[in-house]
Design a protein around this motif. Structure first.
Motif, PDB file in Angstrom:
ATOM      1  N   ASN A   4     -24.947-120.259  40.346  1.00 10.02           N
ATOM      2  CA  ASN A   4     -24.357-120.659  39.814  1.00 10.02           C
ATOM      3  C   ASN A   4     -23.918-119.807  38.703  1.00 10.02           C
ATOM      4  N   ARG A   5     -24.783-119.040  38.116  1.00 13.16           N
ATOM      5  CA  ARG A   5     -25.075-117.818  37.119  1.00 13.16           C
ATOM      6  C   ARG A   5     -23.410-117.180  36.637  1.00 13.16           C
ATOM      7  N   LEU A   6     -23.672-117.063  37.804  1.00 18.90           N
ATOM      8  CA  LEU A   6     -22.704-115.963  38.437  1.00 18.90           C
ATOM      9  C   LEU A   6     -20.686-116.595  39.260  1.00 18.90           C
ATOM     10  N   ASP A   7     -20.986-117.652  38.965  1.00 14.79           N
ATOM     11  CA  ASP A   7     -19.743-118.302  38.873  1.00 14.79           C
ATOM     12  C   ASP A   7     -19.677-118.996  37.055  1.00 14.79           C
ATOM     13  N   ARG A   8     -20.474-118.967  36.564  1.00 13.79           N
ATOM     14  CA  ARG A   8     -20.483-119.061  35.474  1.00 13.79           C
ATOM     15  C   ARG A   8     -19.800-117.054  34.449  1.00 13.79           C
ATOM     16  N   VAL A   9     -20.156-116.671  35.344  1.00 13.78           N
ATOM     17  CA  VAL A   9     -20.073-115.504  34.126  1.00 13.78           C
ATOM     18  C   VAL A   9     -19.238-115.098  34.676  1.00 13.78           C
ATOM     19  N   ASN A  10     -18.752-115.260  36.264  1.00 19.04           N
ATOM     20  CA  ASN A  10     -16.584-114.854  36.717  1.00 19.04           C
ATOM     21  C   ASN A  10     -15.807-115.739  35.953  1.00 19.04           C
ATOM     22  N   ALA A  11     -16.296-116.996  35.592  1.00 18.42           N
ATOM     23  CA  ALA A  11     -15.506-118.031  34.186  1.00 18.42           C
ATOM     24  C   ALA A  11     -14.997-117.266  33.200  1.00 18.42           C
ATOM     25  N   LEU A  12     -16.005-116.686  32.380  1.00 22.20           N
ATOM     26  CA  LEU A  12     -16.400-116.038  31.578  1.00 22.20           C
ATOM     27  C   LEU A  12     -15.069-115.028  31.502  1.00 22.20           C
ATOM     28  N   LEU A  13     -15.317-114.043  32.070  1.00 22.18           N
ATOM     29  CA  LEU A  13     -14.862-112.693  32.310  1.00 22.18           C
ATOM     30  C   LEU A  13     -13.603-113.349  32.819  1.00 22.18           C
ATOM     31  N   LEU A  14     -12.795-114.252  34.343  1.00 17.16           N
ATOM     32  CA  LEU A  14     -11.706-114.232  33.217  1.00 17.16           C
ATOM     33  C   LEU A  14     -10.461-114.626  32.715  1.00 17.16           C
ATOM     34  N   ARG A  15     -11.312-115.389  31.263  1.00 17.67           N
ATOM     35  CA  ARG A  15     -10.851-115.745  30.219  1.00 17.67           C
ATOM     36  C   ARG A  15     -10.352-115.035  29.288  1.00 17.67           C
ATOM     37  N   GLU A  16     -11.450-113.715  29.625  1.00 16.07           N
ATOM     38  CA  GLU A  16     -11.697-112.784  28.778  1.00 16.07           C
ATOM     39  C   GLU A  16     -10.624-111.148  29.111  1.00 16.07           C
ATOM     40  N   ILE A  17     -10.058-111.840  29.842  1.00 18.49           N
ATOM     41  CA  ILE A  17      -9.668-110.707  30.713  1.00 18.49           C
ATOM     42  C   ILE A  17      -8.079-111.152  30.725  1.00 18.49           C
ATOM     43  N   ALA A  18      -8.180-112.168  30.943  1.00 17.87           N
ATOM     44  CA  ALA A  18      -6.845-112.577  30.303  1.00 17.87           C
ATOM     45  C   ALA A  18      -6.188-112.500  29.131  1.00 17.87           C
ATOM     46  N   ASP A  19      -7.325-112.493  27.739  1.00 21.71           N
ATOM     47  CA  ASP A  19      -6.985-112.847  26.878  1.00 21.71           C
ATOM     48  C   ASP A  19      -7.182-111.654  26.022  1.00 21.71           C
ATOM     49  N   ASP A  20      -7.603-110.185  26.790  1.00 24.21           N
ATOM     50  CA  ASP A  20      -7.438-108.877  26.592  1.00 24.21           C
ATOM     51  C   ASP A  20      -6.015-108.240  27.263  1.00 24.21           C
ATOM     52  N   LEU A  21      -5.428-109.081  28.212  1.00 22.68           N
ATOM     53  CA  LEU A  21      -4.242-108.220  28.913  1.00 22.68           C
ATOM     54  C   LEU A  21      -3.332-108.258  28.121  1.00 22.68           C
ATOM     55  N   TYR A  22      -3.097-109.544  26.640  1.00 25.01           N
ATOM     56  CA  TYR A  22      -2.404-110.198  26.703  1.00 25.01           C
ATOM     57  C   TYR A  22      -2.614-108.797  24.908  1.00 25.01           C
ATOM     58  N   ARG A  23      -3.685-108.321  24.799  1.00 20.26           N
ATOM     59  CA  ARG A  23      -3.625-107.238  23.566  1.00 20.26           C
ATOM     60  C   ARG A  23      -3.072-106.369  23.908  1.00 20.26           C
ATOM     61  N   VAL A  24      -4.047-106.011  25.028  1.00 23.07           N
ATOM     62  CA  VAL A  24      -3.469-104.336  26.296  1.00 23.07           C
ATOM     63  C   VAL A  24      -2.287-104.133  25.993  1.00 23.07           C
ATOM     64  N   LEU A  25      -1.627-105.479  26.853  1.00 25.02           N
ATOM     65  CA  LEU A  25      -0.286-104.501  27.196  1.00 25.02           C
ATOM     66  C   LEU A  25       1.129-104.863  26.233  1.00 25.02           C
ATOM     67  N   GLN A  26       0.487-105.222  25.644  1.00 24.52           N
ATOM     68  CA  GLN A  26       1.934-105.466  23.699  1.00 24.52           C
ATOM     69  C   GLN A  26       2.472-103.901  24.300  1.00 24.52           C
ATOM     70  N   SER A  27       1.552-103.017  24.398  1.00 29.22           N
ATOM     71  CA  SER A  27       1.783-101.428  24.139  1.00 29.22           C
ATOM     72  C   SER A  27       2.898-101.498  25.679  1.00 29.22           C
ATOM     73  N   GLU A  28       3.002-102.020  26.040  1.00 29.96           N
ATOM     74  CA  GLU A  28       4.222-102.005  27.464  1.00 29.96           C
ATOM     75  C   GLU A  28       5.359-102.631  27.459  1.00 29.96           C
ATOM     76  N   PRO A  29       6.382-101.855  27.052  1.00 30.55           N
ATOM     77  CA  PRO A  29       7.759-102.741  26.850  1.00 30.55           C
ATOM     78  C   PRO A  29       8.096-103.391  27.783  1.00 30.55           C
ATOM     79  N   GLU A  30       7.596-102.409  29.405  1.00 32.61           N
ATOM     80  CA  GLU A  30       8.169-102.552  30.559  1.00 32.61           C
ATOM     81  C   GLU A  30       7.683-103.713  31.051  1.00 32.61           C
ATOM     82  N   ILE A  31       6.194-104.021  30.188  1.00 35.99           N
ATOM     83  CA  ILE A  31       5.819-105.098  31.575  1.00 35.99           C
ATOM     84  C   ILE A  31       6.078-106.056  30.821  1.00 35.99           C
TER      85      ILE A  31
END
Length: 128
Positions: A4-31
Motif C-alpha cells: 500500500n505504501r509503495l502504491d502511494r509512493v508510485n502515485a506521488l512520483l507520477l504526479r511529481e514527474i508529470a509536473d516536472d516534465l513540463y518544467r524541464v521540457l520547456q527548454s526543448e523546442p522540438e518536443i
C-alpha cells in the motif's frame, strides 16, 4: 515497505514527474509537451530505481523523444529531491508505453468496419 505504501509512493512520483516534465521540457523546442503523458510509475521496493512509463503521441514519428526524456532524467531527479521527502530519490528509467496507441488502433479498426446487416435488411439467401 508495504504494498500500500509503495502504491502511494508510485502515485506521488507520477504526479511529481508529470509536473516536472513540463518544467524541464520547456527548454526543448522540438518536443511537444502536450504529446507526452506519464501513464505509470513502478518504483522498486527499495526506492532506488523507478520505471516511468510514458505514452508519446505519434511515437513512430518522434523516435528520439524518449532518448531526450532520458537525457533530462537527472534534472527531474533533482526536482523530485527538492520537492518530495523520500528516503532515497529513485534513479529514473523512461519506458515507452504503447498500450494507448494499441487501443487507438483497435478503435480505428472498429470504426472502419462496415455496419452490421440486421435481419431482413440484406439480400435474401435461399435456404438449402
Amino acid at each position: 515497505m508495504s504494498i500500500n505504501r509503495l502504491d502511494r509512493v508510485n502515485a506521488l512520483l507520477l504526479r511529481e514527474i508529470a509536473d516536472d516534465l513540463y518544467r524541464v521540457l520547456q527548454s526543448e523546442p522540438e518536443i511537444d509537451i502536450a504529446g507526452i503523458t506519464v501513464t505509470k510509475v513502478c518504483c522498486a521496493p527499495n526506492l532506488r530505481t523507478a520505471d516511468v512509463w510514458v505514452s508519446i503521441m505519434d511515437a513512430e514519428q518522434h523516435p528520439n523523444w524518449l532518448r531526450k526524456l532520458s537525457k533530462h532524467a537527472k534534472e527531474i531527479q533533482e526536482l523530485i529531491n527538492r520537492n518530495l521527502t523520500l528516503r532515497f530519490t529513485p534513479h529514473l528509467r523512461f519506458r515507452l508505453d504503447v498500450g494507448i496507441a494499441k487501443g487507438d488502433r483497435v478503435l480505428d479498426i472498429l470504426n472502419h468496419l462496415p455496419p452490421a446487416v440486421e435481419e431482413g435488411d440484406g439480400p435474401e439467401i435461399p435456404e438449402a
